[in-house]
Design a protein around this motif. Structure first.
Motif, short mmCIF file in Angstrom:
data_model
loop_
_atom_site.label_atom_id
_atom_site.label_comp_id
_atom_site.label_asym_id
_atom_site.label_seq_id
_atom_site.Cartn_x
_atom_site.Cartn_y
_atom_site.Cartn_z
N LEU A 63 -2.02 7.08 -3.52
CA LEU A 63 -3.08 6.08 -3.63
C LEU A 63 -2.51 4.72 -3.24
O LEU A 63 -1.35 4.42 -3.54
CB LEU A 63 -3.63 6.02 -5.06
CG LEU A 63 -4.17 7.36 -5.59
CD1 LEU A 63 -4.72 7.19 -6.99
CD2 LEU A 63 -5.25 7.92 -4.66
N HIS A 64 -3.34 3.94 -2.57
CA HIS A 64 -2.86 2.65 -2.08
C HIS A 64 -3.69 1.52 -2.68
O HIS A 64 -4.92 1.60 -2.75
CB HIS A 64 -2.97 2.60 -0.55
CG HIS A 64 -2.61 1.27 0.03
ND1 HIS A 64 -3.55 0.31 0.35
CD2 HIS A 64 -1.40 0.73 0.34
CE1 HIS A 64 -2.94 -0.75 0.84
NE2 HIS A 64 -1.64 -0.53 0.84
N PHE A 65 -2.99 0.49 -3.13
CA PHE A 65 -3.67 -0.70 -3.63
C PHE A 65 -3.09 -1.91 -2.91
O PHE A 65 -1.87 -2.05 -2.82
CB PHE A 65 -3.48 -0.84 -5.15
CG PHE A 65 -4.10 0.31 -5.90
CD1 PHE A 65 -5.44 0.27 -6.25
CD2 PHE A 65 -3.36 1.45 -6.19
CE1 PHE A 65 -6.04 1.35 -6.90
CE2 PHE A 65 -3.95 2.53 -6.84
CZ PHE A 65 -5.29 2.47 -7.20
N GLY A 66 -3.94 -2.74 -2.41
CA GLY A 66 -3.45 -3.93 -1.71
C GLY A 66 -4.61 -4.63 -1.03
O GLY A 66 -5.73 -4.12 -1.01
N GLU A 67 -4.30 -5.81 -0.49
CA GLU A 67 -5.36 -6.63 0.11
C GLU A 67 -6.00 -5.93 1.31
O GLU A 67 -7.21 -5.95 1.46
CB GLU A 67 -4.74 -7.94 0.57
CG GLU A 67 -5.50 -9.15 0.08
CD GLU A 67 -4.64 -10.37 0.22
OE1 GLU A 67 -4.64 -10.94 1.33
OE2 GLU A 67 -3.95 -10.73 -0.75
N VAL A 68 -5.16 -5.33 2.16
CA VAL A 68 -5.69 -4.65 3.35
C VAL A 68 -5.57 -3.14 3.12
O VAL A 68 -4.47 -2.62 2.94
CB VAL A 68 -4.90 -5.04 4.62
CG1 VAL A 68 -5.55 -4.45 5.85
CG2 VAL A 68 -4.78 -6.55 4.73
#
Ligand code: G1P
Length: 280
Positions: free
Chosen positions: A125-130
């Motif tokens: 899972l990815h969390f970040g602005e982009v």
């Protein structure tokens, strides 16, 4: 661009919970893991998504369906909105024999048609602005290449449970020359591990088809097709920004759950105090 989510696995590392609950529906906060991948796709402009699923995983389909009765029992509009299905085409196809990720991807061949697609392993899972998928699309738009999501891991860390890319060129989006799946410690071609997001071009899909036609028994992996295209100069890496949480096995999952809840605006601060009190 279309999206594929591979969700056919048994989830054996989470048994017995996964006897009845698909691993992809285990929650982080109040949303199931797969929901974050769908949100990531939407954030990349991907609105047509095929989920490769399997027997005993019907709950995945139900999750993306409308729950009209439940909506009626909720009186606040924001709570109703929270359970409404996402505004996207979510489709399902069952993998009937567990013959590897390459075979699973080929089940999406017609769905993808003559286009590129982004493939996601919902363990990562990815969390970040982009959104990560958007970062891959940007590298593809710039290079025309298939793109692997890469993370740079420190020298001392054991990375033998990952695919590791042989890379050269720019530090942020290097050229990928090949992938070694789970290299024994000391034989890694670089410190760039492959994370579960792939932008697959038609070259990769064609290489997969050719490989599958020759394949006889056992699992048919994705790696050979990736290596074929990388060897022909058609693959880049994307050393992405943001944070990846690996929920693929229980220890990683619990770390992800704790980390995510600590970042929750409402519950994070008191949860932090609770954790401190446990450790005193
Ligand atoms: C898969 C891939 C591997 C990649 C990993 C990322 O491995 O085969 O190349 O590094 O996902 O999570 P698995 O976790 O299915 O063993």
């Amino acid at each position: 661009m279309k999206g594929i989510i591979l969700a056919a696995g048994y989830g054996s590392r989470f048994l017995p919970a996964t006897k009845t609950v698909p691993k992809e529906l285990l929650p982080l906060g109040t949303r199931p893991a797969v929901d974050y991948v769908v949100q990531e796709f939407l954030g990349a402009g991907i609105r047509e998504i095929l989920v490769i699923t399997s027997r005993r995983k019907r709950a995945l389909e139900d999750y993306f369906d409308r729950e009209i009765e439940l909506e009626h029992t909720l009186n606040r509009p924001e709570r109703q909105a929270a359970i409404r299905p996402v505004d996207a085409g979510i489709y399902f196809r069952r993998q009937q024999t567990m013959d590897g990720t390459g075979a699973a991807v080929l089940l999406a061949r017609e769905f993808v048609g003559d286009d590129s697609c982004v493939l996601a392993y919902p363990d990562d899972l990815h969390f970040g602005e982009v959104p990560l998928a958007r970062q891959l699309v940007e590298v593809h738009t710039r290079t025309g290449d298939a793109v692997l999501a890469l993370e740079t891991r420190p020298e001392q860390e054991d990375i033998s449970r990952y695919g590791v890319a042989a890379t050269d060129g720019a530090a942020s989006d290097p050229k990928v020359r090949g992938v070694v799946e789970k290299p024994p410690t000391g034989t890694e071609p670089s410190r760039h591990i492959v994370v579960g997001r792939y932008l697959l071009t038609t070259e990769v899909l064609r290489a997969l088809e050719r490989g599958y036609a020759l394949h006889t028994t056992g699992e048919f992996p994705l790696t050979e097709a990736l290596n074929e295209v990388a060897g022909a100069g058609g693959m880049s890496g994307c050393v992405f920004t943001g944070e990846r949480l690996d929920t693929g096995e229980p220890d990683g999952y619990y770390r992800a759950v704790v980390r995510h809840w600590l970042q929750d605006a409402r519950h994070g601060p008191s949860f932090r105090e609770y954790l401190h009190s446990l450790l005193e």
